[in-house]
Scaffold this motif. Structure first.
Motif, PDB file in Angstrom:
ATOM      1  N   GLU A 114      18.072  -0.593   2.548  1.00 56.16           N
ATOM      2  CA  GLU A 114      17.714   0.037   1.273  1.00 56.16           C
ATOM      3  C   GLU A 114      16.192   0.009   1.075  1.00 56.16           C
ATOM      4  O   GLU A 114      15.587   1.019   0.722  1.00 56.16           O
ATOM      5  CB  GLU A 114      18.412  -0.702   0.126  1.00 56.16           C
ATOM      6  CG  GLU A 114      18.084  -0.178  -1.242  1.00 56.16           C
ATOM      7  CD  GLU A 114      18.751   1.140  -1.590  1.00 56.16           C
ATOM      8  OE1 GLU A 114      18.207   1.857  -2.436  1.00 56.16           O
ATOM      9  OE2 GLU A 114      19.800   1.460  -1.008  1.00 56.16           O
ATOM     10  N   LYS A 115      15.576  -1.134   1.311  1.00 59.86           N
ATOM     11  CA  LYS A 115      14.123  -1.271   1.098  1.00 59.86           C
ATOM     12  C   LYS A 115      13.305  -0.496   2.129  1.00 59.86           C
ATOM     13  O   LYS A 115      12.291   0.121   1.794  1.00 59.86           O
ATOM     14  CB  LYS A 115      13.727  -2.744   1.130  1.00 59.86           C
ATOM     15  CG  LYS A 115      14.208  -3.528  -0.075  1.00 59.86           C
ATOM     16  CD  LYS A 115      13.715  -4.960  -0.007  1.00 59.86           C
ATOM     17  CE  LYS A 115      14.233  -5.812  -1.112  1.00 59.86           C
ATOM     18  NZ  LYS A 115      14.026  -5.314  -2.447  1.00 59.86           N
ATOM     19  N   ILE A 116      13.733  -0.542   3.394  1.00 59.61           N
ATOM     20  CA  ILE A 116      12.940   0.049   4.473  1.00 59.61           C
ATOM     21  C   ILE A 116      13.171   1.553   4.605  1.00 59.61           C
ATOM     22  O   ILE A 116      12.225   2.316   4.794  1.00 59.61           O
ATOM     23  CB  ILE A 116      13.238  -0.652   5.808  1.00 59.61           C
ATOM     24  CG1 ILE A 116      12.786  -2.113   5.732  1.00 59.61           C
ATOM     25  CG2 ILE A 116      12.577   0.067   6.973  1.00 59.61           C
ATOM     26  CD1 ILE A 116      13.282  -2.981   6.867  1.00 59.61           C
ATOM     27  N   MET A 117      14.420   1.979   4.491  1.00 57.50           N
ATOM     28  CA  MET A 117      14.736   3.378   4.752  1.00 57.50           C
ATOM     29  C   MET A 117      14.910   4.222   3.483  1.00 57.50           C
ATOM     30  O   MET A 117      14.304   5.271   3.355  1.00 57.50           O
ATOM     31  CB  MET A 117      16.018   3.463   5.601  1.00 57.50           C
ATOM     32  CG  MET A 117      15.887   2.763   6.947  1.00 57.50           C
ATOM     33  SD  MET A 117      14.619   3.459   8.014  1.00 57.50           S
ATOM     34  CE  MET A 117      15.383   5.007   8.444  1.00 57.50           C
ATOM     35  N   VAL A 118      15.733   3.763   2.562  1.00 55.85           N
ATOM     36  CA  VAL A 118      16.047   4.580   1.389  1.00 55.85           C
ATOM     37  C   VAL A 118      14.873   4.651   0.422  1.00 55.85           C
ATOM     38  O   VAL A 118      14.486   5.739  -0.015  1.00 55.85           O
ATOM     39  CB  VAL A 118      17.323   4.067   0.686  1.00 55.85           C
ATOM     40  CG1 VAL A 118      17.609   4.860  -0.575  1.00 55.85           C
ATOM     41  CG2 VAL A 118      18.517   4.115   1.642  1.00 55.85           C
ATOM     42  N   MET A 119      14.282   3.523   0.083  1.00 56.00           N
ATOM     43  CA  MET A 119      13.194   3.513  -0.900  1.00 56.00           C
ATOM     44  C   MET A 119      11.928   4.209  -0.395  1.00 56.00           C
ATOM     45  O   MET A 119      11.077   4.602  -1.189  1.00 56.00           O
ATOM     46  CB  MET A 119      12.888   2.086  -1.341  1.00 56.00           C
ATOM     47  CG  MET A 119      14.039   1.461  -2.110  1.00 56.00           C
ATOM     48  SD  MET A 119      13.729  -0.236  -2.556  1.00 56.00           S
ATOM     49  CE  MET A 119      13.119   0.008  -4.212  1.00 56.00           C
ATOM     50  N   THR A 120      11.803   4.372   0.915  1.00 59.85           N
ATOM     51  CA  THR A 120      10.637   5.066   1.466  1.00 59.85           C
ATOM     52  C   THR A 120      10.913   6.534   1.749  1.00 59.85           C
ATOM     53  O   THR A 120      10.024   7.259   2.176  1.00 59.85           O
ATOM     54  CB  THR A 120      10.175   4.397   2.775  1.00 59.85           C
ATOM     55  OG1 THR A 120      11.239   4.471   3.737  1.00 59.85           O
ATOM     56  CG2 THR A 120       9.761   2.962   2.551  1.00 59.85           C
ATOM     57  N   GLY A 121      12.169   6.952   1.550  1.00 54.91           N
ATOM     58  CA  GLY A 121      12.516   8.347   1.774  1.00 54.91           C
ATOM     59  C   GLY A 121      12.880   8.683   3.203  1.00 54.91           C
ATOM     60  O   GLY A 121      13.097   9.844   3.536  1.00 54.91           O
ATOM     61  N   LYS A 122      12.969   7.699   4.080  1.00 50.67           N
ATOM     62  CA  LYS A 122      13.342   7.957   5.475  1.00 50.67           C
ATOM     63  C   LYS A 122      14.844   8.200   5.619  1.00 50.67           C
ATOM     64  O   LYS A 122      15.287   8.751   6.604  1.00 50.67           O
ATOM     65  CB  LYS A 122      12.918   6.786   6.358  1.00 50.67           C
ATOM     66  CG  LYS A 122      11.417   6.635   6.447  1.00 50.67           C
ATOM     67  CD  LYS A 122      11.032   5.457   7.300  1.00 50.67           C
ATOM     68  CE  LYS A 122       9.524   5.311   7.321  1.00 50.67           C
ATOM     69  NZ  LYS A 122       9.094   4.125   8.059  1.00 50.67           N
ATOM     70  N   GLN A 177      10.923   0.619  11.758  1.00 51.37           N
ATOM     71  CA  GLN A 177      10.651   1.666  10.777  1.00 51.37           C
ATOM     72  C   GLN A 177       9.715   1.216   9.655  1.00 51.37           C
ATOM     73  O   GLN A 177       9.308   2.024   8.831  1.00 51.37           O
ATOM     74  CB  GLN A 177      11.968   2.164  10.173  1.00 51.37           C
ATOM     75  CG  GLN A 177      12.907   2.763  11.189  1.00 51.37           C
ATOM     76  CD  GLN A 177      12.281   3.949  11.907  1.00 51.37           C
ATOM     77  OE1 GLN A 177      11.711   4.841  11.285  1.00 51.37           O
ATOM     78  NE2 GLN A 177      12.356   3.947  13.227  1.00 51.37           N
ATOM     79  N   VAL A 178       9.387  -0.060   9.618  1.00 52.81           N
ATOM     80  CA  VAL A 178       8.527  -0.592   8.556  1.00 52.81           C
ATOM     81  C   VAL A 178       7.108  -0.067   8.722  1.00 52.81           C
ATOM     82  O   VAL A 178       6.546  -0.073   9.813  1.00 52.81           O
ATOM     83  CB  VAL A 178       8.531  -2.144   8.580  1.00 52.81           C
ATOM     84  CG1 VAL A 178       7.492  -2.717   7.636  1.00 52.81           C
ATOM     85  CG2 VAL A 178       9.908  -2.679   8.241  1.00 52.81           C
ATOM     86  N   ASP A 179       6.530   0.372   7.614  1.00 57.63           N
ATOM     87  CA  ASP A 179       5.142   0.836   7.587  1.00 57.63           C
ATOM     88  C   ASP A 179       4.239  -0.377   7.792  1.00 57.63           C
ATOM     89  O   ASP A 179       4.106  -1.217   6.918  1.00 57.63           O
ATOM     90  CB  ASP A 179       4.845   1.497   6.247  1.00 57.63           C
ATOM     91  CG  ASP A 179       3.372   1.817   6.047  1.00 57.63           C
ATOM     92  OD1 ASP A 179       2.616   1.825   7.042  1.00 57.63           O
ATOM     93  OD2 ASP A 179       2.975   2.054   4.900  1.00 57.63           O
ATOM     94  N   ARG A 180       3.632  -0.457   8.941  1.00 58.39           N
ATOM     95  CA  ARG A 180       2.844  -1.646   9.288  1.00 58.39           C
ATOM     96  C   ARG A 180       1.426  -1.604   8.743  1.00 58.39           C
ATOM     97  O   ARG A 180       0.681  -2.564   8.889  1.00 58.39           O
ATOM     98  CB  ARG A 180       2.828  -1.817  10.802  1.00 58.39           C
ATOM     99  CG  ARG A 180       4.256  -1.893  11.329  1.00 58.39           C
ATOM    100  CD  ARG A 180       4.530  -3.125  12.049  1.00 58.39           C
ATOM    101  NE  ARG A 180       5.961  -3.294  12.208  1.00 58.39           N
ATOM    102  CZ  ARG A 180       6.581  -3.317  13.350  1.00 58.39           C
ATOM    103  NH1 ARG A 180       5.920  -3.157  14.456  1.00 58.39           N
ATOM    104  NH2 ARG A 180       7.871  -3.524  13.385  1.00 58.39           N
TER     105      ARG A 180
END
Length: 97
Positions: free
Chosen positions: A78-86, A35-38
Motif C-alpha cells: 500500500e505504501k510503496i505501490m498504491v500511495m505512489t500511484g504505481k 520499487q521504493v523511490d531511493r
C-alpha cells in the motif's frame, strides 16, 4: 519560491536468512522494495549470519521494518505501490504471505 517535498524520508530494512535469500517469499519482498523511490527513502538488506550475527536476531525471516517498526507485505505494498500511484489497488492481497 522553492519546491517543498511532501514525502517523508523513510527507511526500509529487509532481513533475510542466508540459506533462503532466493526463495519465493524473499524474492517477493526484494521486488517490492526495488520499487521504493531511493531519492527520498532508504532501503537496506541484511543477511542473517553475514551482516548480523545469528544470535542477535530472533525474528522469522523475511522480516521487514519501516522506520524501525515491523511492517507486513500488504501494508508495505500500500505504501510503496498504491500511495505512489504505481498500482491502483491493493485489494487483491487478502492477507500476509
Amino acid at each position: 519560491m522553492g519546491f517543498k517535498s511532501e514525502s517523508k524520508m523513510r527507511e526500509y530494512k529487509l532481513y533475510l536468512e542466508r540459506t533462503k535469500e532466493n526463495d519465493v517469499e524473499a524474492l517477493r519482498w526484494r521486488h517490492l522494495l526495488d520499487q521504493v523511490d531511493r531519492e527520498n527513502q532508504t532501503v537496506r538488506t541484511y543477511i542473517i549470519g553475514v551482516d548480523i550475527p545469528r544470535k542477535e536476531f530472533s525474528h522469522k525471516c523475511p522480516y521487514v521494518t519501516l522506520d524501525g517498526a515491523p511492517i507486513g507485505f500488504t501494508e508495505a505494498f500500500e505504501k510503496i505501490m498504491v500511495m505512489t500511484g504505481k498500482a491502483t489497488d491493493a485489494g487483491f492481497f487478502d492477507g500476509e504471505i
